[in-house]
Scaffold this active site. Structure first.
Site, mmCIF file in Angstrom:
data_model
loop_
_atom_site.group_PDB
_atom_site.id
_atom_site.type_symbol
_atom_site.label_atom_id
_atom_site.label_comp_id
_atom_site.label_asym_id
_atom_site.label_seq_id
_atom_site.Cartn_x
_atom_site.Cartn_y
_atom_site.Cartn_z
ATOM 1 C CG HIS A 99 -0.440 -0.015 2.528
ATOM 2 N ND1 HIS A 99 -0.185 1.132 3.228
ATOM 3 C CD2 HIS A 99 -0.077 -1.035 3.341
ATOM 4 C CE1 HIS A 99 0.295 0.817 4.426
ATOM 5 N NE2 HIS A 99 0.390 -0.488 4.515
ATOM 6 C CG ASP A 101 -2.972 3.945 2.337
ATOM 7 O OD1 ASP A 101 -2.389 2.885 1.998
ATOM 8 O OD2 ASP A 101 -3.900 3.946 3.170
ATOM 9 C CD GLU A 167 -3.247 -1.648 5.278
ATOM 10 O OE1 GLU A 167 -3.352 -2.656 5.958
ATOM 11 O OE2 GLU A 167 -2.852 -0.565 5.750
ATOM 12 C CG HIS A 229 -24.515 25.584 32.176
ATOM 13 N ND1 HIS A 229 -24.158 25.186 33.442
ATOM 14 C CD2 HIS A 229 -23.905 26.775 31.966
ATOM 15 C CE1 HIS A 229 -23.361 26.091 33.975
ATOM 16 N NE2 HIS A 229 -23.193 27.085 33.078
ATOM 17 C CB THR A 331 -19.028 23.611 33.028
ATOM 18 O OG1 THR A 331 -19.420 24.868 32.469
ATOM 19 C CG2 THR A 331 -17.913 23.818 34.028
ATOM 20 N NE ARG A 344 -6.219 -4.968 15.720
ATOM 21 C CZ ARG A 344 -5.738 -4.353 14.633
ATOM 22 N NH1 ARG A 344 -5.482 -5.052 13.535
ATOM 23 N NH2 ARG A 344 -5.548 -3.072 14.632
HETATM 24 N N1 BES Z 1 1.194 -2.831 8.126
HETATM 25 C C1 BES Z 1 0.005 -2.892 8.918
HETATM 26 C C2 BES Z 1 -0.410 -4.297 9.273
HETATM 27 C C3 BES Z 1 0.341 -4.839 10.454
HETATM 28 C C4 BES Z 1 0.216 -4.207 11.682
HETATM 29 C C5 BES Z 1 1.139 -5.910 10.331
HETATM 30 C C6 BES Z 1 0.892 -4.674 12.775
HETATM 31 C C7 BES Z 1 1.815 -6.374 11.421
HETATM 32 C C8 BES Z 1 1.700 -5.759 12.650
HETATM 33 C C9 BES Z 1 -1.138 -2.259 8.165
HETATM 34 O O1 BES Z 1 -0.750 -1.099 7.478
HETATM 35 C C10 BES Z 1 -2.230 -1.845 9.158
HETATM 36 O O2 BES Z 1 -1.996 -1.042 10.004
HETATM 37 N N2 BES Z 1 -3.420 -2.444 9.043
HETATM 38 C C11 BES Z 1 -4.566 -2.068 9.805
HETATM 39 C C12 BES Z 1 -5.748 -2.710 9.122
HETATM 40 C C13 BES Z 1 -7.092 -2.192 9.557
HETATM 41 C C14 BES Z 1 -7.267 -0.740 9.169
HETATM 42 C C15 BES Z 1 -8.158 -3.030 8.899
HETATM 43 C C16 BES Z 1 -4.473 -2.551 11.254
HETATM 44 O O3 BES Z 1 -3.919 -3.633 11.522
HETATM 45 O O4 BES Z 1 -4.931 -1.825 12.132
HETATM 46 ZN ZN ZN Z 2 0.953 -1.381 6.329
#
Ligand code: BES
Ligand code: ZN
Length: 477
Positions: A99, A101, A167, A229, A331, A344
């Site tokens: 990716h 981005d 991504e 408030h 406030t 996850r």
């Molecule tokens: N390069 C990461 C994936 C990754 C993260 C591999 C940690 C190994 C360890 C990727 O760019 C990423 O951050 N993916 C997101 C995906 C989500 C937005 C669906 C993630 O893991 O949070």
């Molecule tokens: Zn990545």
């Protein structure tokens, strides 16, 4: 092959500084997919890649996945760049994904230097947003092909590629393109390789055969028609923020144990065979605590930490939209707040079942409050986990390539993070997928001072090339 690979390695060594300059050039393009104002930069980065590959002779196809609604703003999704480099029926065909981005980055977040200006440190760190995630690896494939061509070295395989610019924002639109192109652009693919993760430590390379999935939720609590408030209404109305904080606190305990009933029922049991795979890995709490800057590790032993990263589900709370967060004292009683959390997920959890259990639990906890506010649980996306066997010839080829470059056998690892497209490729192309990381555990992807070490970048460019040469010589059946 030996001769060609050695020549390639020499050329990579000779061109180190040039390769760092190329990384500098792409880090300078702030292709932040999550920031609407940067969408033009994301597109520019995709076009940069396409032009450079076309200049090399690759055939490219730019696919525009359509529109995106980002907080009410309608934006063009950045292009998916599909490519084909070489088309020799006597060679194997490798598809690579990456990716272009990156995550957002602001100087105010605590960066020492501008995040989009690559800085080469004396200790070898190349600091800049995207250096390791995922611009370094994406460049790796390009520089590998360019180097072969310039030196007149035969490229060992037909390379197909798929580079996306969304991504970091959930790969919107990509799955449909892969399904659609499975029998067209991707036809003839023998194996897939993705370089978008990290070593387990900082010294020893690894190959990765598992990822967790991610199910993302919003928890919205709405009360009065407008902010109130607290001096006038505090203690006399049900406050959305109070309900939300209560509900969020019920999701997970302070030792990371998920409180949603039934969540652990779908988790695969640990077998003796799996137990043995944790032996001899380059992983220590000492190194981890150093990376963390402060020892906040929950578990007592390393194996437990790895299991909780790789093979148990976890739940994290990310933030609250609509809450007062600026400096100073206000406030206010916010009228509507949205908590954000995600789980996850691991084998054999089903995203639909996860969403059902989470929703049911949050609703029952909310009912106990007797609040007159309105509450909604929204699942914003559910990407599935991926788990594959590391015995496939694709992994064997990558292990050989690793030994050649680094002189050691790679660790076999899984990851706690997610790359949802991995499973999409595996299921739709019906070929083996390998994760071959370039960066190290302490690279700080998504964090401040993201870096890739010069060693990992340069040896990584060698590794990707060596892997393609090994695949060319491997019997994949
Ligand atoms: N390069 C990461 C994936 C990754 C993260 C591999 C940690 C190994 C360890 C990727 O760019 C990423 O951050 N993916 C997101 C995906 C989500 C937005 C669906 C993630 O893991 O949070
Ligand atoms: Zn990545």
């Amino acid at each position: 092959m030996a001769n060609t690979v050695e020549k390639y390695f020499d050329l990579v060594d000779q061109n180190q500084q040039k390769f760092i300059e190329t990384l500098r050039e792409v880090v300078a393009i702030p292709s932040v997919s999550g920031d609407a104002s940067k969408r033009g930069e994301v597109v520019r980065m995709g076009e940069w890649l396409q032009e450079r590959w076309e200049a090399l002779g690759a055939q490219c196809k730019r696919v525009d996945p359509g529109k995106q609604d980002l907080h009410g703003e309608i934006l063009d999704l950045p292009p998916v760049i599909l490519g084909q480099y070489g088309n020799d029926p006597s060679k194997k065909t490798v598809l690579v994904y990456g990716h272009y981005d990156v995550q957002p980055a602001l100087l105010e977040d605590g960066w020492e230097t501008d995040p989009f200006t690559l800085v080469e440190k004396e200790d070898g760190r190349l600091v800049g947003r995207g250096s390791t995630d995922d611009k370094g690896p994406v460049l790796g494939w390009l520089l590998c092909a360019e180097t072969h061509k310039q030196a007149g070295l035969e490229f060992p395989v037909n390379l197909k590629f798929c580079f996306e610019g969304m991504e970091e924002s959930g790969s919107e639109g990509l799955d449909e393109i892969i399904v659609d192109e499975a029998d067209k652009w991707f036809k003839g693919t023998d194996v897939v390789c993705i370089s978008d993760n990290y070593w387990l430590g900082t010294q020893k390379p690894c190959l990765t055969h598992g990822l967790r999935g991610v199910s993302y939720f919003h928890l919205e609590v709405e009360g009065p028609g407008a902010d109130l408030h607290s001096g006038v209404f505090g203690g006399t109305v049900h406050e959305p923020m109070v309900d939300l904080v209560h509900l969020l606190s019920r999701l997970v305990d302070t030792n990371g144990r998920i409180q949603v009933p039934g969540i652990y029922d779908q988790v695969m049991a640990v077998t003796d065979e799996e137990e043995s795979t944790y032996e001899g890995l380059e992983f220590s709490h000492k190194a981890l605590a150093t990376d963390l800057k402060h020892d906040v590790i929950i578990h007592d032993d390393e194996r437990a930490t790895l299991k909780h990263r790789w093979r148990y589900p976890t739940l994290s709370i990310h933030g609250v939209e609509g809450a007062f967060y600026a400096s100073g004292d206000k406030t206010v009683i916010p009228a509507r707040v949205r908590g954000k959390f995600s789980l996850r997920t691991v084998p054999n959890m089903e995203p639909a079942k996860v969403a059902e259990l989470v929703t049911k639990y949050v609703e029952s906890e909310f009912a106990k409050l007797g609040s007159k506010n309105r509450m909604r649980v929204i699942e914003t996306h559910g990407g599935r986990w991926w788990y594959s066997s590391p015995n496939h010839p694709n992994f064997v080829a990558a292990a050989r390539a690793t030994e050649r470059v680094y002189g050691v056998k790679p660790d076999l690892t899984r990851e706690g993070g997610s790359i949802p497209v991995t499973l999409t490729f595996e299921e739709n192309l019906k070929v083996n997928v390998l994760l071959l990381p370039m960066g190290a555990a302490d690279d700080g992807a998504h964090s401040i001072h993201e870096k890739i070490d010069k060693r990992n970048y340069i040896q990584g460019i060698k590794l990707l090339g060596a892997y393609l040469h090994e695949i060319a010589e491997t019997d994949l059946n």
